[in-house]
Design a protein around this motif. Sequence first.
Motif, mmCIF file in Angstrom:
data_model
loop_
_atom_site.group_PDB
_atom_site.id
_atom_site.type_symbol
_atom_site.label_atom_id
_atom_site.label_comp_id
_atom_site.label_asym_id
_atom_site.label_seq_id
_atom_site.Cartn_x
_atom_site.Cartn_y
_atom_site.Cartn_z
ATOM 1 N N TYR A 268 0.820 -1.205 -0.173
ATOM 2 C CA TYR A 268 0.252 -0.032 -0.114
ATOM 3 C C TYR A 268 0.876 1.281 -0.078
ATOM 4 C CZ TYR A 268 -3.990 -3.102 0.938
ATOM 5 O OH TYR A 268 -5.121 -3.915 0.916
ATOM 6 N N SER A 269 2.064 1.203 0.704
ATOM 7 C CA SER A 269 3.024 2.267 0.736
ATOM 8 C C SER A 269 3.351 2.666 -0.815
ATOM 9 C CB SER A 269 3.995 2.256 1.616
ATOM 10 O OG SER A 269 3.764 2.110 2.687
ATOM 11 N N GLY A 270 3.709 1.722 -1.661
ATOM 12 C CA GLY A 270 3.962 1.710 -2.896
ATOM 13 C C GLY A 270 2.795 2.378 -3.720
ATOM 14 N N ASP A 271 1.451 1.708 -3.531
ATOM 15 C CA ASP A 271 0.331 2.239 -4.552
ATOM 16 C C ASP A 271 0.121 3.618 -4.013
ATOM 17 O OD1 ASP A 271 0.056 -0.105 -5.469
ATOM 18 O OD2 ASP A 271 -1.205 -1.097 -3.821
ATOM 19 N N ILE A 272 0.429 4.134 -2.633
ATOM 20 C CA ILE A 272 -0.054 5.456 -2.363
ATOM 21 C C ILE A 272 0.849 6.498 -3.102
ATOM 22 C CG2 ILE A 272 0.182 7.182 -0.447
ATOM 23 C CD1 ILE A 272 -1.300 5.115 1.071
ATOM 24 N N ILE A 273 2.231 5.889 -3.105
ATOM 25 C CA ILE A 273 3.307 6.773 -3.797
ATOM 26 C C ILE A 273 2.918 6.836 -5.360
ATOM 27 C CG2 ILE A 273 5.709 6.890 -4.614
ATOM 28 C CD1 ILE A 273 6.335 5.850 -2.107
ATOM 29 N N ASN A 274 2.467 5.638 -5.990
ATOM 30 C CA ASN A 274 2.156 5.868 -7.577
ATOM 31 C C ASN A 274 1.144 6.709 -7.848
ATOM 32 O OD1 ASN A 274 4.267 3.959 -7.948
ATOM 33 N ND2 ASN A 274 3.124 2.172 -7.748
ATOM 34 N N TYR A 275 -0.051 6.521 -6.997
ATOM 35 C CA TYR A 275 -1.339 7.194 -7.249
ATOM 36 C C TYR A 275 -1.002 8.619 -6.838
ATOM 37 C CZ TYR A 275 -3.987 3.155 -8.573
ATOM 38 O OH TYR A 275 -4.712 2.410 -9.455
ATOM 39 N N ILE A 278 0.476 10.217 -10.022
ATOM 40 C CA ILE A 278 -0.581 10.249 -11.185
ATOM 41 C C ILE A 278 -1.357 11.413 -10.695
ATOM 42 C CG2 ILE A 278 -2.410 9.198 -12.090
ATOM 43 C CD1 ILE A 278 -1.404 6.598 -11.545
ATOM 44 N N ARG A 279 -1.565 11.537 -9.646
ATOM 45 C CA ARG A 279 -2.812 12.856 -9.341
ATOM 46 C C ARG A 279 -2.188 14.104 -9.379
ATOM 47 N NH1 ARG A 279 -2.508 16.394 -6.071
ATOM 48 N NH2 ARG A 279 -0.910 15.494 -5.113
ATOM 49 N N SER A 280 -0.618 14.255 -9.002
ATOM 50 C CA SER A 280 0.291 15.408 -9.032
ATOM 51 C C SER A 280 0.289 15.826 -10.715
ATOM 52 C CB SER A 280 1.696 14.986 -8.483
ATOM 53 O OG SER A 280 2.324 16.162 -8.465
ATOM 54 N N ARG A 281 0.708 14.654 -11.466
ATOM 55 C CA ARG A 281 1.121 15.080 -12.896
ATOM 56 C C ARG A 281 -0.261 15.596 -13.536
ATOM 57 N NH1 ARG A 281 3.471 9.827 -13.192
ATOM 58 N NH2 ARG A 281 1.838 8.982 -14.415
ATOM 59 N N ILE A 282 -1.491 15.232 -13.105
ATOM 60 C CA ILE A 282 -2.767 15.596 -13.524
ATOM 61 C C ILE A 282 -3.016 17.008 -13.295
ATOM 62 C CG2 ILE A 282 -5.191 15.326 -13.917
ATOM 63 C CD1 ILE A 282 -4.595 12.143 -13.748
ATOM 64 N N GLU A 283 -3.081 17.247 -11.794
ATOM 65 C CA GLU A 283 -3.642 18.501 -11.227
ATOM 66 C C GLU A 283 -2.266 19.502 -10.857
ATOM 67 O OE1 GLU A 283 -5.280 17.082 -7.561
ATOM 68 O OE2 GLU A 283 -7.044 16.328 -8.518
ATOM 69 N N ASP A 284 -1.279 19.160 -10.388
ATOM 70 C CA ASP A 284 -0.113 20.333 -9.863
ATOM 71 C C ASP A 284 0.474 20.668 -11.095
ATOM 72 O OD1 ASP A 284 -1.052 19.451 -7.538
ATOM 73 O OD2 ASP A 284 0.688 18.230 -7.167
ATOM 74 N N ILE A 285 0.941 22.080 -10.882
ATOM 75 C CA ILE A 285 1.384 22.802 -11.889
ATOM 76 C C ILE A 285 3.005 22.556 -11.690
ATOM 77 C CG2 ILE A 285 -0.341 24.590 -12.050
ATOM 78 C CD1 ILE A 285 1.240 26.507 -10.665
#
Length: 321
Positions: A268-275, A278-285
Amino acid sequence: MRITNGMMVDKFLVNMQTNMEKMDRYTSQLSSNRKIVRLSDDPVGVYNALTARQRLARYEQYQRNLVTARSWVEQCDTSLQEVSSKLTDVNDQLVYAATNVKTEGDRKNIAALATELRNTLMDALNASVGGQYIFAGYNTVNPPLTKVDQPDGREPLIYYNGVDLTDMTKAATIEAEQKQKFQIEVGYGLQMEVAITAIDVVGVGDNNLFKTCNAIIELMNSGDETAHVVEQLSAQLDKLSTAHENVLSSLVRAGAMYSQIEILENRYSGDIINYNDIRSRIEDIDSAEVIMDWKMAEAVYKQSLSTGARVIMPTLMDFLK
């Protein structure tokens, strides 16, 4: 086509509005640190970001559940280690007692040790985590083991959730209690057992550990001849050995639970890092990139204002006042 001054002014106003919208978009991104400010900016990106956030929330909840599971399993392991250690001490003393060397006074000391084992066992299996009893199956509110005094003055019986585990006429009830395995959801559709019932530890019927302890105590306090005591101890030693094997088997189960928890925590630690990525690449500038775009849009906007000052020239109507 004849180009009039009014057409030039209208075209200028449209372009200036476009430039202002670009500056507004970059300003909103910089102030919010978000690439997507409105749903219309990137509908597909919004959907993917929401999906990533949903997965993150789920995995973070599983991690919190694993923290609870870890505390249960650790307490279970600690209690079983305590019982195993005390069983070893009593077994060693009984082996010594099964000789003609021990006196009646020595046997009374062993009886006191067996009484301490019974009390230790009862306290250990009444262990709780956060106010929840971990060896009680579904009954996590009340202590699973209770002491019931006998009217004839013999050693007290120990009931599990109100059931006498030595009474095999209640086998169906005992079996139903034994099937109650407390579980915690630690994954999608994954329920994990995080505790062991006291029945699995102490056994039932004639092999019940409390019954064996009582038999040892009564035998050591009987005052019978040493030869008779030595003869009767052999059967109790066999039962005590069987009980110790049950405790060790329970310890192995607790160790397996702990290993599974560690595996899931790492996953789960690895999954949280991956997601999160993903979220950062979509949302963060990318702040540096957006600042450069904003400065360019600012320069273009200022240039459009300078151009407008030349396009919107005074006319004769401005002086007819």
